[in-house]
Design a protein around this motif. Structure first.
Motif, short mmCIF file in Angstrom:
data_model
loop_
_atom_site.label_atom_id
_atom_site.label_comp_id
_atom_site.label_asym_id
_atom_site.label_seq_id
_atom_site.Cartn_x
_atom_site.Cartn_y
_atom_site.Cartn_z
N PHE A 22 1.87 7.98 -11.80
CA PHE A 22 0.57 8.14 -12.45
C PHE A 22 -0.03 9.54 -12.30
O PHE A 22 -0.57 10.08 -13.27
CB PHE A 22 -0.41 7.07 -11.95
N GLU A 23 0.06 10.12 -11.10
CA GLU A 23 -0.55 11.45 -10.92
C GLU A 23 0.09 12.51 -11.82
O GLU A 23 -0.63 13.22 -12.53
CB GLU A 23 -0.51 11.85 -9.44
N PRO A 24 1.44 12.63 -11.85
CA PRO A 24 2.04 13.62 -12.75
C PRO A 24 1.78 13.30 -14.23
O PRO A 24 1.60 14.19 -15.05
CB PRO A 24 3.55 13.54 -12.45
N LEU A 25 1.71 11.98 -14.53
CA LEU A 25 1.49 11.57 -15.92
C LEU A 25 0.07 11.94 -16.37
O LEU A 25 -0.11 12.54 -17.43
CB LEU A 25 1.70 10.05 -16.02
N PHE A 26 -0.93 11.62 -15.54
CA PHE A 26 -2.32 11.93 -15.90
C PHE A 26 -2.60 13.43 -15.87
O PHE A 26 -3.48 13.92 -16.56
CB PHE A 26 -3.29 11.18 -14.98
N ALA A 27 -1.81 14.15 -15.07
CA ALA A 27 -1.97 15.61 -15.02
C ALA A 27 -1.31 16.26 -16.24
O ALA A 27 -1.44 17.47 -16.45
CB ALA A 27 -1.37 16.16 -13.74
N TRP A 84 7.99 12.58 -19.96
CA TRP A 84 9.23 11.78 -19.89
C TRP A 84 9.05 10.59 -18.96
O TRP A 84 9.79 9.62 -19.02
CB TRP A 84 10.39 12.66 -19.38
N LEU A 85 8.04 10.66 -18.09
CA LEU A 85 7.79 9.56 -17.15
C LEU A 85 7.38 8.28 -17.88
O LEU A 85 7.43 7.19 -17.30
CB LEU A 85 6.71 9.95 -16.14
N LEU A 86 6.97 8.43 -19.15
CA LEU A 86 6.60 7.23 -19.93
C LEU A 86 7.81 6.31 -20.11
O LEU A 86 7.65 5.09 -20.23
CB LEU A 86 6.05 7.64 -21.30
N LEU A 87 9.00 6.91 -20.13
CA LEU A 87 10.22 6.12 -20.34
C LEU A 87 10.47 5.14 -19.18
O LEU A 87 10.60 3.93 -19.42
CB LEU A 87 11.40 7.07 -20.55
N PRO A 88 10.55 5.62 -17.91
CA PRO A 88 10.71 4.65 -16.82
C PRO A 88 9.53 3.69 -16.70
O PRO A 88 9.71 2.53 -16.32
CB PRO A 88 10.82 5.51 -15.55
N LEU A 89 8.31 4.17 -17.06
CA LEU A 89 7.14 3.28 -17.03
C LEU A 89 7.34 2.13 -18.03
O LEU A 89 7.10 0.96 -17.71
CB LEU A 89 5.87 4.06 -17.35
N VAL A 144 0.84 -1.21 0.00
CA VAL A 144 0.00 0.00 0.00
C VAL A 144 0.88 1.26 0.00
O VAL A 144 0.66 2.18 -0.80
CB VAL A 144 -0.95 0.00 1.22
N VAL A 145 1.90 1.26 0.89
CA VAL A 145 2.78 2.45 0.97
C VAL A 145 3.52 2.65 -0.35
O VAL A 145 3.63 3.77 -0.86
CB VAL A 145 3.78 2.31 2.15
N THR A 146 4.01 1.55 -0.94
CA THR A 146 4.75 1.66 -2.20
C THR A 146 3.82 2.14 -3.32
O THR A 146 4.20 3.00 -4.13
CB THR A 146 5.39 0.30 -2.57
N TRP A 147 2.62 1.61 -3.37
CA TRP A 147 1.66 2.01 -4.40
C TRP A 147 1.36 3.51 -4.29
O TRP A 147 1.41 4.25 -5.26
CB TRP A 147 0.38 1.19 -4.28
N GLU A 148 1.07 3.94 -3.05
CA GLU A 148 0.69 5.33 -2.81
C GLU A 148 1.85 6.28 -3.08
O GLU A 148 1.69 7.28 -3.79
CB GLU A 148 0.24 5.51 -1.35
#
Lengths: 204, 269
Positions: free
Chosen positions: A55-60, A65-70, A43-47
């Motif tokens: 996900f939050e910065p990506l959806f915002a 660039w976060l797509l690369l580590p994803l 839970v802590v890791t997910w949050e």
């Protein structure tokens, strides 16, 4: 007594029951600990990792660039398919390369250079007397390192030095064992204090 | 019912020894060691309002030993009016760290956001330590409670390690080593630590080399710190029980060795 104290007290007793023999109550407490720990960690890791930093910065729409580590993270799952398993080597290679690049200079500096320079100490005090602690450090470092020198047989001067090195190692193991006993006793004392004060109310 | 074996009697003896000495409540005279004094002196010497990072690098299992250390250091720092920034590099320590900060802040009427803030957990501790060296805000865009970094009053002036007086790692394992290697080695931030007794021999070389600036170790270190801040706690209460337990272990080791040598002599005969 609140429900939290009651549960904690009963679980402490369940774990301590192992000292008599292995039993289902202990096994239940052990399984509960593992389950709760993993659940909490997930839970802590997910949050705090996937949601907060991915996900939050990506959806915002803040940082594409976060797509690369994803993508690199998703490629890790390629190991499960026989045909595409080779794709997992890309993120693993990235991890090993960047990990080694970051770790090697830092560890060389902190664990080797700084530690070596700390052994270069004056062997006499300001008043001219031999500095016992400096001499012990010097002898300890040299003899212990010779113990781990395996390119020649430990005979003659090398053998004697290695033998002295083993005594320094034994002192280290003894000190480590003593401190570990101290640590485990502290943990036990902490639980005893909880049982005697909060759980049983025998001590205030 | 299974017959009691010798090891069971050893456990019973330990229970009785520790239980009785805890009920007796006899205070012990504890001399202060140099390392504990160094931690106290450093926090004491900082000007009021100095920002300090407190990193909760431990799991729940070591709480009985870690809690008295953390509480006494937090109490001292809050009493001196320092601004505390809590972080956690182990997931399990996250909530514990927050609770400990909340509890001690309340004792000194310290306000969240103005006097202390809790940023929570970041995984991959090496990456987290390095990232904080560049920017605390980038590493923790939000705090543990979901507030934006810039909305927290005391954090507005904090960029990276250059803006804090030091990092105090409260650890039960080798995580402090990473603070020393990456935080201290690369960013030159002052590292201090409160650790379990089992880790003392790991950190002693770093203390000797000056890479670790102060080390409060185990229940004994906690008891020393409680004495320095003149506030009794779990460390002080456990010292008599710990001394009794150590004497008990020493007696058992002597009995074990005597029995071993006697049986060996008999075997030869």
């Amino acid at each position: 007594m609140d429900i939290g104290t009651l549960v904690a007290g009963l679980l402490t007793l369940a774990v301590l029951s192992f000292l008599y023999r292995d039993n289902p109550v202990y096994k239940m407490a052990e399984s509960l600990l593992i389950g709760v720990s993993i659940g909490y960690f997930l839970v802590v890791t997910w949050e705090s990792t996937l949601m907060d930093t991915m996900f939050e910065p990506l959806f915002a729409g803040d940082d594409f660039w976060l797509l690369l580590p994803l993508l690199l993270g998703l490629l890790m799952f390629a190991r499960f398919g026989r045909r595409v398993a080779w794709l997992a080597k890309i993120p693993i290679g990235f991890l090993i390369g960047s990990g080694a690049g970051v770790a090697i200079p830092a560890m060389l500096y902190a664990r080797t250079i700084k530690q070596m320079s700390a052994t270069v100490v004056p062997l006499t005090t300001s008043s001219g007397w031999p500095d016992i602690s400096g001499i012990v450090v010097l002898v300890g470092v040299i003899t212990t390192i010779t113990y781990f020198y395996f390119s020649r047989e430990h005979e003659g001067v090398l053998g004697r030095s290695a033998k002295i090195g083993t005594y320094f190692l034994m002192v280290f193991f003894g000190a480590t064992f003593g401190f570990t006993v101290m640590s485990r006793m502290s943990t036990f004392i902490g639980r005893m204090e909880f049982l005697l004060t909060d759980f049983l109310g025998l001590m205030y | 019912m299974k017959r009691l074996e010798p090891r069971h009697w050893i456990f019973v003896g330990l229970f009785v020894a520790i239980g009785c000495t805890m009920l007796l409540k006899i205070p012990l005279e504890i001399p202060i060691t140099d390392q504990t004094q160094k931690m106290y002196d450093y926090i004491e010497s900082l000007p009021e309002g100095s920002p300090l990072i407190i990193s909760f690098d431990h799991e729940a299992s070591s709480l009985p030993e870690i809690k008295p250390i953390a509480l006494s250091i937090l109490r001292h720092a809050f009493r001196k009016g320092h601004k505390l920034i809590g972080v956690a590099l182990y997931a399990e320590g996250t909530l514990i760290g927050y609770r400990l900060m909340q509890e001690t802040a309340a004792e000194y009427d310290r306000e969240y956001g103005r006097d202390y803030a809790y940023l929570g957990f970041r995984p991959q501790y090496i990456a987290a330590i390095l990232s904080m060296g560049e920017s605390l805000e980038q590493t923790f865009p939000q705090d543990y409670l979901g507030n934006d970094f810039q909305d927290i009053e005391m954090l507005r002036t904090i960029g990276n390690y250059d803006d804090v007086a030091g990092v105090i790692s409260i650890a039960d394992g080798s995580l402090t080593t990473h603070w020393i290697e990456y935080g201290g080695g690369r960013y030159d931030v002052r590292i201090l630590a409160g650790v379990t007794a089992a880790m003392v021999t790991t950190y002693d070389p770093y203390v000797a080399s000056g890479q670790l600036n102060a080390l409060v170790a185990g229940l004994r270190g906690a008891a020393e710190y409680e004495k320095l801040i003149d506030r009794e706690g779990g460390g002080n209460r456990g010292m008599l029980a710990q001394s009794t337990a150590h004497l008990y272990v020493i007696v058992l080791i002597i009995i074990g060795n005597v029995a071993y040598f006697r049986s060996r002599r008999k075997g030869r005969g």
